[in-house]
Design a protein around this motif. Structure first.
Motif, mmCIF file in Angstrom:
data_model
loop_
_atom_site.group_PDB
_atom_site.id
_atom_site.type_symbol
_atom_site.label_atom_id
_atom_site.label_comp_id
_atom_site.label_asym_id
_atom_site.label_seq_id
_atom_site.Cartn_x
_atom_site.Cartn_y
_atom_site.Cartn_z
ATOM 1 N N GLN A 225 0.783 -0.994 -0.035
ATOM 2 C CA GLN A 225 -0.139 -0.031 0.035
ATOM 3 C C GLN A 225 0.882 1.167 0.188
ATOM 4 O OE1 GLN A 225 -3.654 -0.693 -0.025
ATOM 5 N NE2 GLN A 225 -2.450 -2.606 -0.728
ATOM 6 N N ASN A 270 -2.423 -9.155 -0.337
ATOM 7 C CA ASN A 270 -2.552 -7.887 0.072
ATOM 8 C C ASN A 270 -4.044 -7.182 -0.203
ATOM 9 O OD1 ASN A 270 0.250 -6.537 1.196
ATOM 10 N ND2 ASN A 270 0.950 -7.329 -0.810
ATOM 11 N N GLU A 273 -6.836 -6.461 5.336
ATOM 12 C CA GLU A 273 -6.023 -5.816 6.307
ATOM 13 C C GLU A 273 -5.208 -7.077 7.241
ATOM 14 O OE1 GLU A 273 -3.756 -3.678 9.074
ATOM 15 O OE2 GLU A 273 -4.545 -3.209 7.122
ATOM 16 N N ARG A 276 -2.422 -8.094 5.178
ATOM 17 C CA ARG A 276 -1.288 -7.027 4.861
ATOM 18 C C ARG A 276 -0.460 -6.849 6.157
ATOM 19 N NH1 ARG A 276 -5.378 -4.208 1.990
ATOM 20 N NH2 ARG A 276 -6.117 -3.090 3.975
#
Length: 289
Positions: A225, A270, A273, A276
């Motif tokens: 991100q 990804n 959350e 990630r």
């Protein structure tokens, strides 16, 4: 003339020796060595309780293929595979009562010998009523009528609990082994260590003090991100922060290398959350014993 004859004869014999060795079945010194494989060890755990799941099935396929080439049923929650470190993979994990999970996987280095601490976290499957199941109607007493007050009322669902912090990692004295330091955590988008990271930092410090000849590499990683260059710099800063802590507490700086890979080497997807968070990590590699 006789001397010249023997010199020529010796030269011919010298040239014939390699061919004779082949004819006599001598081993070919240029034989291709077998491809190196890396042992990867980890565990399948409940995403909420972090308890190991028995009966899960882990399957692995190449990233560019659709069918798995190896799988195993977990009998104690842990798994072990030997993989080519130069390939990329998709790991698929399923367990009764849990949602099936697929995630990409690639090794940080193309020449590792051992990777430990790989965690696969599965979330429980939400119960959904079947269309063939009749609805059950319950009779409940009427709610008690209360007088209006000025006290505020709270409605809605309670806030989600923050994920629990893993226990400090069991560090092993093995060269070129990659270990994920899961318990070292940072505030999002910063290189600021969270207070819960202290036990893992102390654990690493004790390990280096007990093994004064060990030299290590700290590799920082982020998710994908945001800006690529900023993530690359951030991952290096996070590794440097850990090095600063160790040096401040008496570990020689020359024993610690730091590298930042940004989001180039994910261990999970990804898309959410939860996954990630797995990519935002710091890894330890022992380079010298």
């Amino acid at each position: 003339m006789i001397k010249l004859f023997f010199i020529q004869l010796a030269g011919l014999l010298y040239m014939a020796l390699p061919m004779a060795s082949v004819c006599l079945g001598q081993p070919d010194r240029q034989a291709v060595e077998p491809a190196q494989e890396t042992l990867i060890e980890g565990a399948v755990v409940d995403a909420e309780t972090r308890r190991m799941l028995i009966g899960a099935v882990v399957s692995i396929r190449y990233a560019d293929q659709t069918r798995p080439f190896t799988s195993m049923t977990i009998t104690d929650g842990s798994f072990r595979f030997r993989l080519d470190p130069k390939r990329s993979y998709i790991i698929s994990t399923r367990a009764p009562g849990y949602d099936t999970k697929e995630e990409p996987f690639a090794f940080t280095s193309t020449f590792p010998t051992h990777l430990t601490g790989k965690l696969i976290m599965l979330g429980r499957t939400l119960a959904r009523p079947s269309a063939d199941t009749p609805a059950v109607t319950k009779t409940t007493p009427a709610p008690e009528v209360r007088k209006a007050t000025n006290q505020p009322t709270t409605t809605g669902t309670p806030p989600a609990k923050a994920p629990s912090v893993p226990a400090p990692t069991a560090l092993r004295l093995e060269k070129d082994v990659t270990t994920e330091l899961r318990a070292i955590q940072f505030a999002q988008s910063t290189a600021d260590l969270l207070p819960d990271s202290q036990p893992e930092l102390d654990n690493l410090l004790t390990f280096l003090r007990d093994n004064p000849r060990v030299e290590i590499e700290l590799a920082g990683h982020t998710d994908n991100q945001g800006d690529f260059d900023k993530n690359l710099a951030l991952s290096k800063q996070r590794a440097d922060v850990i090095k600063q802590f160790l040096v401040k507490n008496g570990i020689a700086a020359r024993r610690i290398q730091t590298r930042g890979y940004g989001g180039t080497r994910p261990v999970a997807g990804n898309n959410t959350e939860e996954t990630r968070r797995l990519n935002r990590r710091v890894e330890l590699i022992i380079r010298k014993i």
